[in-house]
Write an enzyme that holds these catalytic residues in place. Structure first.
Site, PDB file in Angstrom:
ATOM      1  N   THR A  43      17.519 -17.278  31.075  1.00 49.56           N
ATOM      2  CA  THR A  43      18.501 -17.424  29.995  1.00 49.56           C
ATOM      3  C   THR A  43      18.079 -16.689  28.722  1.00 49.56           C
ATOM      4  O   THR A  43      18.886 -16.580  27.796  1.00 49.56           O
ATOM      5  CB  THR A  43      18.713 -18.916  29.674  1.00 49.56           C
ATOM      6  OG1 THR A  43      17.485 -19.564  29.905  1.00 49.56           O
ATOM      7  CG2 THR A  43      19.792 -19.532  30.524  1.00 49.56           C
TER       8      THR A  43
ATOM      9  N   ASP B 291       9.219 -25.899  32.581  1.00 48.97           N
ATOM     10  CA  ASP B 291      10.034 -25.396  31.479  1.00 48.97           C
ATOM     11  C   ASP B 291      11.334 -24.855  32.108  1.00 48.97           C
ATOM     12  O   ASP B 291      11.392 -24.653  33.324  1.00 48.97           O
ATOM     13  CB  ASP B 291       9.255 -24.285  30.760  1.00 48.97           C
ATOM     14  CG  ASP B 291      10.092 -23.592  29.706  1.00 48.97           C
ATOM     15  OD1 ASP B 291      10.721 -24.302  28.904  1.00 48.97           O
ATOM     16  OD2 ASP B 291      10.139 -22.341  29.697  1.00 48.97           O
ATOM     17  N   LEU B 292      12.365 -24.656  31.311  1.00 48.51           N
ATOM     18  CA  LEU B 292      13.645 -24.185  31.865  1.00 48.51           C
ATOM     19  C   LEU B 292      13.843 -22.671  31.670  1.00 48.51           C
ATOM     20  O   LEU B 292      13.795 -21.883  32.611  1.00 48.51           O
ATOM     21  CB  LEU B 292      14.808 -24.946  31.199  1.00 48.51           C
ATOM     22  CG  LEU B 292      16.200 -24.477  31.587  1.00 48.51           C
ATOM     23  CD1 LEU B 292      16.525 -24.835  33.030  1.00 48.51           C
ATOM     24  CD2 LEU B 292      17.259 -25.089  30.656  1.00 48.51           C
ATOM     25  N   ASP B 293      14.054 -22.304  30.378  1.00 55.19           N
ATOM     26  CA  ASP B 293      14.394 -20.910  30.054  1.00 55.19           C
ATOM     27  C   ASP B 293      13.210 -19.993  30.394  1.00 55.19           C
ATOM     28  O   ASP B 293      12.121 -20.159  29.844  1.00 55.19           O
ATOM     29  CB  ASP B 293      14.718 -20.780  28.558  1.00 55.19           C
ATOM     30  CG  ASP B 293      15.958 -21.581  28.161  1.00 55.19           C
ATOM     31  OD1 ASP B 293      16.952 -21.539  28.895  1.00 55.19           O
ATOM     32  OD2 ASP B 293      15.931 -22.245  27.110  1.00 55.19           O
TER      33      ASP B 293
ATOM     34  N   SER C  69      11.652 -28.969  28.255  1.00 57.02           N
ATOM     35  CA  SER C  69      12.238 -27.777  27.626  1.00 57.02           C
ATOM     36  C   SER C  69      12.556 -28.013  26.156  1.00 57.02           C
ATOM     37  O   SER C  69      12.860 -29.131  25.747  1.00 57.02           O
ATOM     38  CB  SER C  69      13.537 -27.425  28.376  1.00 57.02           C
ATOM     39  OG  SER C  69      14.298 -26.498  27.650  1.00 57.02           O
ATOM     40  N   ALA C  70      12.522 -26.930  25.376  1.00 58.98           N
ATOM     41  CA  ALA C  70      12.902 -27.018  23.961  1.00 58.98           C
ATOM     42  C   ALA C  70      14.418 -26.977  23.780  1.00 58.98           C
ATOM     43  O   ALA C  70      14.938 -27.264  22.706  1.00 58.98           O
ATOM     44  CB  ALA C  70      12.285 -25.839  23.204  1.00 58.98           C
TER      45      ALA C  70
ATOM     46  N   GLU D 107       5.175 -22.635  32.706  1.00 55.01           N
ATOM     47  CA  GLU D 107       5.660 -22.161  31.400  1.00 55.01           C
ATOM     48  C   GLU D 107       5.691 -20.641  31.322  1.00 55.01           C
ATOM     49  O   GLU D 107       4.823 -19.977  31.878  1.00 55.01           O
ATOM     50  CB  GLU D 107       4.707 -22.641  30.302  1.00 55.01           C
ATOM     51  CG  GLU D 107       5.216 -23.768  29.449  1.00 55.01           C
ATOM     52  CD  GLU D 107       6.435 -23.442  28.594  1.00 55.01           C
ATOM     53  OE1 GLU D 107       6.781 -22.254  28.442  1.00 55.01           O
ATOM     54  OE2 GLU D 107       7.062 -24.373  28.082  1.00 55.01           O
ATOM     55  N   ASP D 108       6.669 -20.102  30.588  1.00 50.80           N
ATOM     56  CA  ASP D 108       6.724 -18.642  30.390  1.00 50.80           C
ATOM     57  C   ASP D 108       6.448 -18.249  28.939  1.00 50.80           C
ATOM     58  O   ASP D 108       6.471 -17.067  28.618  1.00 50.80           O
ATOM     59  CB  ASP D 108       8.103 -18.084  30.768  1.00 50.80           C
ATOM     60  CG  ASP D 108       9.158 -18.457  29.745  1.00 50.80           C
ATOM     61  OD1 ASP D 108       9.229 -19.649  29.380  1.00 50.80           O
ATOM     62  OD2 ASP D 108       9.885 -17.561  29.281  1.00 50.80           O
TER      63      ASP D 108
ATOM     64  N   LYS E  54      10.886 -17.006  22.393  1.00 48.90           N
ATOM     65  CA  LYS E  54      10.695 -17.745  23.648  1.00 48.90           C
ATOM     66  C   LYS E  54       9.938 -19.057  23.413  1.00 48.90           C
ATOM     67  O   LYS E  54       8.883 -19.050  22.788  1.00 48.90           O
ATOM     68  CB  LYS E  54       9.968 -16.874  24.671  1.00 48.90           C
ATOM     69  CG  LYS E  54      10.838 -15.734  25.149  1.00 48.90           C
ATOM     70  CD  LYS E  54      10.212 -14.961  26.287  1.00 48.90           C
ATOM     71  CE  LYS E  54      11.164 -13.875  26.757  1.00 48.90           C
ATOM     72  NZ  LYS E  54      10.546 -12.943  27.679  1.00 48.90           N
TER      73      LYS E  54
ATOM     74  N   LYS F 162       7.282 -27.246  20.716  1.00 49.86           N
ATOM     75  CA  LYS F 162       6.105 -26.552  21.249  1.00 49.86           C
ATOM     76  C   LYS F 162       5.623 -25.578  20.181  1.00 49.86           C
ATOM     77  O   LYS F 162       6.468 -24.989  19.508  1.00 49.86           O
ATOM     78  CB  LYS F 162       6.467 -25.769  22.528  1.00 49.86           C
ATOM     79  CG  LYS F 162       6.999 -26.638  23.662  1.00 49.86           C
ATOM     80  CD  LYS F 162       7.547 -25.762  24.792  1.00 49.86           C
ATOM     81  CE  LYS F 162       8.277 -26.595  25.829  1.00 49.86           C
ATOM     82  NZ  LYS F 162       8.928 -25.805  26.886  1.00 49.86           N
TER      83      LYS F 162
HETATM   84  C1  BG6 Z   1      13.786 -22.548  24.674  1.00 54.08           C
HETATM   85  C2  BG6 Z   1      14.007 -21.049  24.601  1.00 54.08           C
HETATM   86  O1  BG6 Z   1      13.676 -22.945  26.016  1.00 54.08           O
HETATM   87  O2  BG6 Z   1      14.868 -23.241  24.069  1.00 54.08           O
HETATM   88  C3  BG6 Z   1      14.208 -20.647  23.139  1.00 54.08           C
HETATM   89  O3  BG6 Z   1      12.903 -20.376  25.143  1.00 54.08           O
HETATM   90  C4  BG6 Z   1      15.356 -21.447  22.544  1.00 54.08           C
HETATM   91  O4  BG6 Z   1      14.459 -19.272  23.065  1.00 54.08           O
HETATM   92  C5  BG6 Z   1      15.087 -22.940  22.685  1.00 54.08           C
HETATM   93  O5  BG6 Z   1      15.501 -21.132  21.165  1.00 54.08           O
HETATM   94  C6  BG6 Z   1      16.230 -23.796  22.165  1.00 54.08           C
HETATM   95  O6  BG6 Z   1      17.346 -23.612  22.979  1.00 54.08           O
HETATM   96  P1  BG6 Z   1      18.818 -24.103  22.650  1.00 54.08           P
HETATM   97  O7  BG6 Z   1      19.534 -23.937  23.983  1.00 54.08           O
HETATM   98  O8  BG6 Z   1      18.728 -25.541  22.253  1.00 54.08           O
HETATM   99  O9  BG6 Z   1      19.346 -23.251  21.578  1.00 54.08           O
HETATM  100 MG    MG Z   2      10.660 -20.837  28.454  1.00 58.63          MG
END
Ligand code: BG6
Ligand code: MG
Length: 219
Positions: free
Chosen positions: A17, A9-11, A114-115, A169-170, A45, A145
């Site tokens: 972030t 996962d990224l964030d 990542s989302a 994953e977090d 998250k 997710k």
């Molecule tokens: C996820 C974050 O990785 O990405 C969420 O944990 C965030 O908080 C989601 O809403 C979507 O991100 P973005 O950058 O497309 O707004």
């Molecule tokens: Mg995350």
């Protein structure tokens, strides 16, 4: 040994972030006349941007037209992009690069799952893009997710069976997605919150080579 694949996962796993998402959502909340707390940010998250917008409006007790909803979502993202524009390698979370280097040394394919729709520019900014064999993000999936779509697609693009993938994953929703995909789920963060994960680590500094070698040899 079966071929393994690793999905990050990224964030909250590679970079923190969540704090920038929080700043941008709370800027919007104050513009709309209410307060958005750091505790409420936990619910955001791993959750898609659209779903975050819905939750934010619920918190503020605001009913929006479709037009307002879309405008505010764009506004939040423009604000968020201003924060991430300043990111560099110093924002990579501790020992992420050590784990990525370990996997590269063992020729293990690596994916991002990542989302976020901002995943690629963030990886570029922090200088990690070249580690990833494939990127699956909010631009490539239709189901957010805890649906396992993002991780199943990542496994497919890596050419690795889902059963042979490991996910870092977090977010609770992300752990649920990894478990549904029948992948090894590794929670990065608070083990009380990520109690459904198969393994838990506060961060990557706690993950030693013995554990990583065990994952490569596992199942
Ligand atoms: C996820 C974050 O990785 O990405 C969420 O944990 C965030 O908080 C989601 O809403 C979507 O991100 P973005 O950058 O497309 O707004
Ligand atoms: Mg995350």
């Amino acid at each position: 040994m079966n071929k393994k694949g690793f999905i990050f996962d990224l964030d909250g796993v590679i970079v923190d972030t969540a704090k920038y998402h929080y700043l941008a959502w709370s800027d919007l909340a104050s513009e709309l006349g209410f307060e958005f707390t750091i505790e409420q940010n936990e619910m955001f998250k791993g959750v898609s941007r659209k779903r975050c917008m819905e939750i934010l409006l619920d918190i503020g007790g605001i009913t929006a037209t479709k037009n307002q909803f879309d405008t505010w979502m764009v506004e939040k993202n423009v604000d968020y992009l201003k924060y991430i524009d300043k990111m560099d390698a110093s924002e990579i979370l501790p020992d992420v690069v050590r784990v990525l280097d370990f996997l590269k040394k063992h020729h293990i394919p690596i994916a991002l799952g990542s989302a976020s729709k901002n995943a690629q520019p963030i990886l570029e900014k922090v200088g990690l893009l070249s580690y990833f064999d494939t990127i699956v993000d909010g631009n490539n999936v239709t189901k957010a997710k805890p649906d396992p779509e993002v991780f199943l697609l990542a496994a497919k693009q890596l050419g690795v069976k889902a059963d042979d993938c490991v996910v870092f994953e977090d977010a609770v929703a992300g752990i649920e997605a990894a478990n549904k995909a029948n992948m090894v789920s590794i929670g990065i963060g608070d083990k009380n919150i990520l109690s459904e994960a198969q393994y838990n680590f506060k961060d990557f500094t706690e993950m030693d080579a013995i554990f990583l070698n065990g994952l490569l040899a596992g199942k």
